[in-house]
Design an enzyme around this catalytic site. Sequence first.
Site, short mmCIF file in Angstrom:
data_model
loop_
_atom_site.label_atom_id
_atom_site.label_comp_id
_atom_site.label_asym_id
_atom_site.label_seq_id
_atom_site.Cartn_x
_atom_site.Cartn_y
_atom_site.Cartn_z
N TYR A 198 -1.66 0.34 10.05
CA TYR A 198 -1.91 -0.35 8.78
C TYR A 198 -0.71 -0.22 7.86
CZ TYR A 198 -3.62 -1.08 4.04
OH TYR A 198 -3.75 -1.49 2.73
N SER A 216 0.83 -1.21 0.00
CA SER A 216 0.00 0.00 0.00
C SER A 216 0.86 1.25 0.00
CB SER A 216 -0.88 0.01 1.26
OG SER A 216 -1.49 1.27 1.46
N LYS A 236 2.12 -3.08 6.42
CA LYS A 236 2.43 -3.29 5.00
C LYS A 236 3.93 -3.17 4.74
CE LYS A 236 -1.57 -4.24 3.27
NZ LYS A 236 -1.82 -5.58 2.66
#
Length: 315
Positions: free
Chosen positions: A139, A115, A143
């Site tokens: 998050y 991402s 990643k």
Amino acid sequence: MRIVVTGGAGCLGSHLVRVLLSRGDEVVVIDDFSSGTRRPVGDAELHELDLMHDGEALVNAFRGADAVVHFAARKSVEESVTRPTRYYRENIGTLANALTAARATDGAVFLFSSSAAVYGETAGGAIRETDPARPINPYGATKLAGEELTASAASAFRLRAASLRYFNAAGTGWADLADTGRTSLLPSAIERVRRAESPVIFGDDYPTPDGTGVRDYVHALDLAEAHVAVLDHLGESAVGHRVFNVGTGRGASVAEVIGLVGDAAGVRVTPTVAPRRGGDAAEVVADVSRITREVGWRSRFSLPDIVRSAWEATS
């Protein structure tokens, strides 16, 4: 090719599955259906498995695969801020299990769904893969850790691997594969406009031209086609790990996207402004020169195409 797609019944995974099936590949879908909609997987072989715990079954499903695409992950930035341990446990744990199972493939291609959140707060302008990765939310941190794990496993297990840093995937290639979640801007805005309610803008005081966050929105079908292009490219490459941005190279603000939703609906939309959310960056736009130069892929769809496809899918 025999291609395993984890999370293949999700919005993005199902787009890739459909594209792969259309070109004659043998597709294996692995999903636990813990979130989202049970989207159709066509003639794909389906395994309903928990990637965190069904290790032996996962190895058996992976055996003989020419390629693995790992979509399965938690993906809400906002939720990751309030539930960081869940994101680290599940996003890293499922990837580790998928990479372990990939040892049964005898040197398959492995694509990891990363991402643009790995970049964190940027200084503006298009971001290159060589720019610093400093995630500002859990998050994005999971990643980045996933990319590092994929690179290490590629070396240890003799895989040809790549991490694809998605920018903001949106829109749909087919109405039955549309994103129906409420955590992304576009489906949320469409839902509210259809209910004659005001879409919500989280923060209008960012250092951007109109004060709202700027993102690079890439069509879900473009994203699927980027995976196919990278799979084919890596099939001819040496063992190792590469990183590619997947976007359009063009930024649009939240206010612009909501304005296009109003255009699609044929109504004037006046959004409601709420405070900023934790973990959101001001501007994140891709430099896509590497994937264009090395792989030969570039996006085909414009932002109006993206918004129109999403609106028509809910008609």
